[in-house]
Design a protein around this motif. Structure first.
Motif, PDB file in Angstrom:
ATOM      1  N   TYR A  49      40.786  38.155  50.775  1.00  0.00           N
ATOM      2  CA  TYR A  49      41.955  38.995  51.022  1.00  0.00           C
ATOM      3  C   TYR A  49      42.473  39.550  49.702  1.00  0.00           C
ATOM      4  N   VAL A  50      42.578  38.701  48.711  1.00  0.00           N
ATOM      5  CA  VAL A  50      43.030  39.163  47.394  1.00  0.00           C
ATOM      6  C   VAL A  50      42.066  40.226  46.858  1.00  0.00           C
ATOM      7  N   GLY A  52      40.378  42.285  48.538  1.00  0.00           N
ATOM      8  CA  GLY A  52      40.417  43.520  49.304  1.00  0.00           C
ATOM      9  C   GLY A  52      39.344  43.636  50.376  1.00  0.00           C
ATOM     10  N   GLU A 141      49.341  36.122  49.446  1.00  0.00           N
ATOM     11  CA  GLU A 141      50.070  37.397  49.473  1.00  0.00           C
ATOM     12  C   GLU A 141      50.648  37.731  48.106  1.00  0.00           C
ATOM     13  N   LYS A 144      47.777  38.790  45.932  1.00  0.00           N
ATOM     14  CA  LYS A 144      47.311  40.116  46.334  1.00  0.00           C
ATOM     15  C   LYS A 144      48.182  41.197  45.709  1.00  0.00           C
ATOM     16  N   ASP A 148      46.979  44.061  43.110  1.00  0.00           N
ATOM     17  CA  ASP A 148      47.164  45.478  43.432  1.00  0.00           C
ATOM     18  C   ASP A 148      47.744  46.277  42.266  1.00  0.00           C
ATOM     19  N   ARG A 173      38.370  44.076  42.008  1.00  0.00           N
ATOM     20  CA  ARG A 173      39.572  44.900  41.936  1.00  0.00           C
ATOM     21  C   ARG A 173      39.697  45.623  40.608  1.00  0.00           C
TER      22      ARG A 173
END
Lengths: 448, 448
Positions: A49-50, A52, A141, A144, A148, A173
């Motif tokens: 999730y982190v 992406g 979260e 993440k 971002d 990322r």
């Protein structure tokens, strides 16, 4: 009044136990308390999730409290059990939102509090802002959101599974990643040196700067960035992620008087029963028996949590299930390279009274002439005296990693390396050579 | 004079035997005769050469006659053994180029003539030009040249492994492919209906027009094309490929008086010895013992040829090796779908005195939330009375097929389905669910 099961900690083990008990005992009242904001989620999916790959944190939630309610399991998230009173057979629960407390009686209790991340106090400044761990969905979260941001420099402290998976995520990322591990190589607790060195190479080839045998002593928070330093190195980081492993979360058990075992995790028998009648434990917080060494171990894996939870639930539900033990089989990847292991490492094998010998084989995942191919290395560890397979490790390209399951199954069945070297495994050119590298490694272990 | 081993048929089994005998007996004189133009090549790779994935036929050659010469193994390609005289202990050999004949004496002989493709005489016109089989490298080169033509319509007669792999190859080359099989579904001999139907779907999804329960009776050669017809269908084809399986090549053995077994292949014991002293047999032409049914079988697989050849070579070399049997584990693919199987199908299990029950599980190859995922189905077949695992089948996307090896290893070890349902298999989201579909299918078989 209906008999009541209280679940302390509502992740994999606790909710597996609850679900299985519900199947067998429709009459049972089941109440689960979870400190975090979610029950039954995939912690193992968090790095993706982190990174992406998984687009929403909600996709990592396997079942919501509402899903459980529909099955007659009452779930309270953000409710912390503050103590367990074994004499009065009740738990004291505090809502983390409303702060009201109450007592809830139980007839049976499953202690499934999971693990807590290790954040060793000997790293100065480890609690400063900009230093993150990864355990709960909330942690994911937060990380993440950090990932971002405009990519910068991240220092991963720790070379375990979380470290490797977060390194991949942050490279994906666009971040510049430095990994610092005190081990001789990454995954030192689970891989022997020869395979660990192949893992190191894969980590570096994916673009990670890797420092081995390096111990972080200080994290200095300087407004705009951090300085992560130790003996002989000093790294500037925009973001620091700590992944130093985890230990069993046993605080409540200790306070309540539920006995621990030699590993420091809750002692259980093979029915997941603790020494206290009607009190069960499963998952990361509980011990399990290693199938090869026969010793109690505390291996923190989702697979074990699900299995031991199910065993506990069957027994709570009136059945008689016995957990057959663990091998510590695990798999991860860094970019295109898959890394897997099972059973005992050489040192653990020697420490358990075996005379370990190694069979090592290198080649390619697919037939030698296959165009879209990748290197693969297999290690099979066996006992010199009996031939019994004790462990196995694999590092290789796409399709290599899950082959560890063959070695795990062979160990499970008590097979010798010589026997494994003849097993009728599947072959076609897109999948393997006509002799699988597992055959070859097994034969070498048998002949060693 | 040195003792001499004569190898009759120089592919996987024969050359494995020769190589292994050479390792153990440096003094042995070894002479191999091969009718075709190559020894020791990957027949299994041929469809991928025709399909253009493997760029040169030479890449399929594992070892050349010169490679063997360097190890002191004399190889004569394009030399046909026309008879074996067991009394005089000599073979009669004809060069296919010079046509000269000679006799070569032997002390030991390995009969490794492999298989011959089935071209049933009840198809009229099957021998006309434009109708091809695929067995030798020469066949592959011929088919490759055909595939290189402007793509047209090809009819594949047969829905076995060769049929499926050639269908993929020809689709990849831009041809319009129709497959005709007399079976209820493709791979009928090796897959149960439920899995066979999934395989059918994969074949069709890859763009193949598939006719099942359709028997070709006539191939009509019309200058510019062919008409392939049977009861209720008539197909126009630019190219016809026959892949109707193969049988053991035993003509020489029968003529010489080397006894066959009930399957029609050469009878051997578990040391690969025939009934004739000093005469051994291995590979496609020989029987093998099925590890579950305990019955003699004749399973034509490169894996079995390599293993039985090695066993024979060890025994020829003075050792004592025993072939532990076959499960018929096999794998193939059609485009993105992998298809694999091991052990007994339901009908064969029932026919062998078992009471087969099925555990079936469907899901995805990777964790449910994984973005780059694919469906996967697993069948585990077990005996209702004992729980013993008898067979398994898998159809699924990338990463699914080789998991059959877990079931094969479990069968090999004599495990029950209930035991398999708890094995500590590797889990991480890019690789599987936390309960592997094999666990779930095994549990269902145990509960069936």
């Amino acid at each position: 009044m209906a008999e009541r099961l209280v679940v302390v900690g509502g992740d994999a083990a606790g909710m597996s136990a609850a679900s299985q008990a519900r199947r067998l005992r429709p009459d049972l009242e089941i109440v689960a308390f979870e400190r975090g904001g979610h029950v039954s989620y995939s912690a193992c999916g968090e790095p993706y999730y982190v990174g992406g790959l998984v687009d929403s944190v909600n996709r990592l939630v396997v079942r919501t409290p509402e899903d459980f309610a529909a099955r007659g399991i009452e779930v309270h998230i953000r409710h912390e059990v503050s103590s367990i009173d074994l004499d009065r057979r009740e738990v004291h629960v505090t809502s983390l939102d409303g702060f009201e407390s109450r007592s809830v009686g139980f007839d049976q209790l499953i202690y499934s509090t999971g693990s807590r991340p290790l954040r060793p106090p000997d790293i100065a400044g480890v609690d400063s802002p900009g230093v993150f761990g990864l355990r709960t969905l909330e942690d994911a979260e937060v990380l993440k959101r950090e990932a971002d941001q405009t990519p910068g420099r991240v220092v991963m402290v720790g070379g375990g599974y979380i470290g490797i998976e977060m390194a991949e995520a942050m490279i994906d990322r666009g971040w510049q990643v430095t990994m610092v591990t005190s081990g001789r190589h990454v995954l030192e607790r689970t891989l022997d040196d020869r395979m660990g060195e192949l893992a190191d190479r894969a980590v570096r080839e994916y673009g990670v700067e890797l420092l081995t045998e390096a111990r972080v002593t200080t994290v200095e928070d300087r407004q705009s960035d951090h300085v992560v330093s130790g003996d002989g190195f000093s790294l500037i980081a925009d973001l620091v992620v700590i992944g130093l492993g985890a230990g069993p979360e046993v605080e409540l058990a200790v306070a309540a008087g539920i006995p621990l075992g030699v590993t420091g995790a809750v002692a259980v028998d093979d029915r997941q029963a603790t020494a206290v009648p009607g009190v069960w434990s499963a998952g990361d917080c509980a011990e399990a028996r290693h199938r090869v060494s026969k010793l109690p171990v505390n291996i923190l894996l989702g697979t074990v949590a699900n299995k031991t939870g199910r065993i506990a639930g069957t027994n709570i539900g009136g059945g008689d299930a016995r957990f057959p033990g663990v091998l510590g089989t695990a798999i991860t990847r860094i970019g295109p390279t898959e890394i897997s292991r099972t059973g005992l490492k050489v040192d653990a094998a020697a420490g358990s009274g075996f005379a370990p010998v190694i069979g090592f084989a290198r080649g390619t995942v697919r037939a030698g002439y296959w165009p879209d191919n990748a290197p693969m290395a297999v290690m099979v560890i066996a006992d010199k005296n009996t031939g019994q397979i004790l462990g196995g490790q694999i590092v290789g390209g796409s399709g290599a990693g899950k082959r560890i399951d063959v070695i795990a199954t062979a160990i499970w069945a008590g097979m010798t390396a010589a026997e494994l070297s003849w097993v009728d495994l599947a072959y076609a050119p897109p999948f393997s050579g006509v002799w699988d590298l597992i055959h070859i490694a097994a034969r070498r272990a048998a002949d060693a």
